[in-house]
Design a protein around this motif. Structure first.
Motif, PDB file in Angstrom:
ATOM      1  N   GLN A 138      -3.263   8.719  -6.901  1.00  0.00           N
ATOM      2  CA  GLN A 138      -3.388   8.237  -5.387  1.00  0.00           C
ATOM      3  C   GLN A 138      -3.003   9.323  -4.485  1.00  0.00           C
ATOM      4  OE1 GLN A 138      -4.302   5.126  -4.731  1.00  0.00           O
ATOM      5  NE2 GLN A 138      -4.390   5.502  -2.398  1.00  0.00           N
ATOM      6  N   ASN A 157      -8.024   8.343  -3.487  1.00  0.00           N
ATOM      7  CA  ASN A 157      -7.497   8.517  -4.971  1.00  0.00           C
ATOM      8  C   ASN A 157      -8.527   9.220  -5.639  1.00  0.00           C
ATOM      9  OD1 ASN A 157      -8.938   5.665  -4.915  1.00  0.00           O
ATOM     10  ND2 ASN A 157      -9.074   6.003  -6.863  1.00  0.00           N
ATOM     11  N   SER A 160      -5.962   8.539 -13.127  1.00  0.00           N
ATOM     12  CA  SER A 160      -6.095   8.080 -11.654  1.00  0.00           C
ATOM     13  C   SER A 160      -4.724   8.668 -10.984  1.00  0.00           C
ATOM     14  CB  SER A 160      -6.338   6.596 -11.787  1.00  0.00           C
ATOM     15  OG  SER A 160      -7.271   6.255 -12.390  1.00  0.00           O
TER      16      SER A 160
END
Length: 446
Positions: free
Chosen positions: A221, A227, A219
């Motif tokens: 951002q 994101n 992940s």
């Protein structure tokens, strides 16, 4: 004094017929004959443009006046406005290109959606990932119970999400954390089975659950609040005991050999000369010795084994010169061409030499050591033994051998002019298992 008057005959006035429209209909222009007059009434301007959305629901009486003075004419018509059902497409929205599909809920139900530009819809849902960054106008249309077509629209802005790149990989089923594959750009967080450090990107196969397939997520951002979640497939495999198969001896005229039928376990890849996939072609390779490597597994769990292919090339064949004979000639003995038919010779073992790969030490055991030589197997993961047989080529007519001699038959061309010494057989042992066996082709010249 005399005045002159011209009496004009007024043109007949023709009015458009009465009309019924929906309040949702587009504005339209009323046309009377002759034109150029002035319109008045609810929902119409002087030029005759009637807008149902600003008129009153029900009957709207409109007047048309043309001319002046004694030649003025007037007409009227009625426009009936049917109030259309109210429609609502919903509020505007701001999405990320990595976001999930946005459900579209129009009111009343059972309408149809459309999008401007390259916006992608799936039924009653807007797909931001497939549409991509940009601005879109979505329109919701429906026909109500009065057969009035009504529509409303909303605006959607799709913001770009950061793009992450991570490769799938595999690990051996061994304890201890290992680094996950490098991700670009850096700074993201890992999650999923076996992740022991989300920021540093460490993965433990034992914590994940052992051998199997696992789905992890990287992940990242972005600065605009969007994101991205990049899926990464991780395989955990047990180290395989790979066997490329036995060494092969082929004639140059033999059919291509499928090495995939020799290897265990299946599913690996082969590398080496004159290979097409896993098929070795002796005619393409030509005479000689060729090592073929078989590799299976991935990542830090790849294992490899190899085998040797000997391609024998007898060279050109000649039956000798042509002969011309008379019918009453005596029988003629045909001389041998090239090469001659193979005879059987012997290889006499002169000595046996044993050495270890680890220590490089060797022990020379001259004859009359009984054959075959018994070599102790060392219980070690790293120590392997090599066994060499030193041989001497002998003609078929050589006298019987002494004690401890080992005879190997081999094809002979013409004769062996002198004894030759070389390695006939090499066997490699590791943990009581034969890992490699190499048979040297006997080569000699006249």
């Amino acid at each position: 004094m005399q005045d002159t008057f011209t009496v004009q005959e007024p043109s007949p006035l023709s009015m458009p017929p009465d009309v019924t429209v929906c309040s949702s209909a587009e504005a339209f222009v009323l046309e009377a004959t002759p034109g150029g007059g002035a319109w008045s009434g609810n929902g119409v301007n002087a030029n005759g443009r009637f807008d149902p959305s600003v008129a009153s629901a029900g009957d709207n009486a409109l007047q048309y006046a043309y001319g002046v003075g004694a030649c003025s004419m007037q007409g009227s018509l009625t426009v009936t406005v049917i109030q259309a059902a109210p429609v609502d497409a919903g509020p505007d929205a701001e999405l990320c290109s990595s976001g999930a599909a946005l459900p579209l809920i129009g009111s009343p139900a059972n309408g149809a959606w459309s999008s401007s530009g390259n916006g992608v819809l799936s039924g009653n849902a807007f797909l931001p990932a497939e549409s991509g960054p940009g601005n879109y106008v979505l329109t919701y249309s429906i026909t109500d119970g009065n057969n009035c077509a009504v529509a409303d629209s909303l605006a959607i802005s799709v913001l770009p999400a950061p793009q992450a790149q991570v490769s799938d990989t595999a690990y051996c089923n061994t304890p201890g954390a290992a680094p996950l594959p490098a991700a670009s750009p850096v700074g993201g967080q890992w999650s999923g089975p076996g992740v022991t450090n989300a920021a540093a990107g460490l993965f433990d196969p034992f914590v994940a659950g052992g051998a199997g397939s696992y789905q992890l997520t990287y992940s990242l951002q972005g600065n605009n609040g969007c994101n991205t979640d990049e899926p990464v497939s991780i395989g955990v495999i047990d180290p395989a005991n790979v066997d490329a198969g036995p060494n092969q001896s082929l004639c140059i005229s033999d059919a291509p050999l499928d090495l995939g039928q020799l290897a265990n376990p299946a599913g690996g890849s082969w590398s080496g000369a004159s290979l097409t996939g896993a098929v070795f072609d002796p005619a393409q390779a030509g005479g000689g010795s060729y090592w073929m490597a078989y590799r299976i597994g991935a990542g830090n769990c790849a294992v490899e084994d190899s085998l040797l292919i000997e391609v024998l090339d007898p060279g050109p064949v000649s039956a000798g010169p042509g002969q011309r004979l008379c019918l009453n000639a005596v029988p003629v003995t045909l001389n041998s061409g090239m090469p001659v038919a193979a005879a059987t010779g012997r290889a006499r073992v002169l000595a046996v030499q044993v050495s270890t790969r680890k220590s490089r030490a060797s022990a020379h055991m001259p004859l009359p050591t009984p054959f075959p030589v018994a070599i102790p197997v060392v219980k070690s993961r790293t120590l392997s033994l090599w066994k060499f047989y030193l041989f001497q080529l002998l003609p078929l007519t050589s006298p019987a051998s002494a004690a401890g001699e080992k005879n190997w038959p081999f094809p002979m061309s013409r004769k062996v002019p002198q004894p030759l010494i070389g390695i006939l057989e090499m066997v490699v042992f590791l943990r009581k298992k034969i890992l490699e066996k190499y048979m040297k082709t006997l080569e000699y010249s006249e």
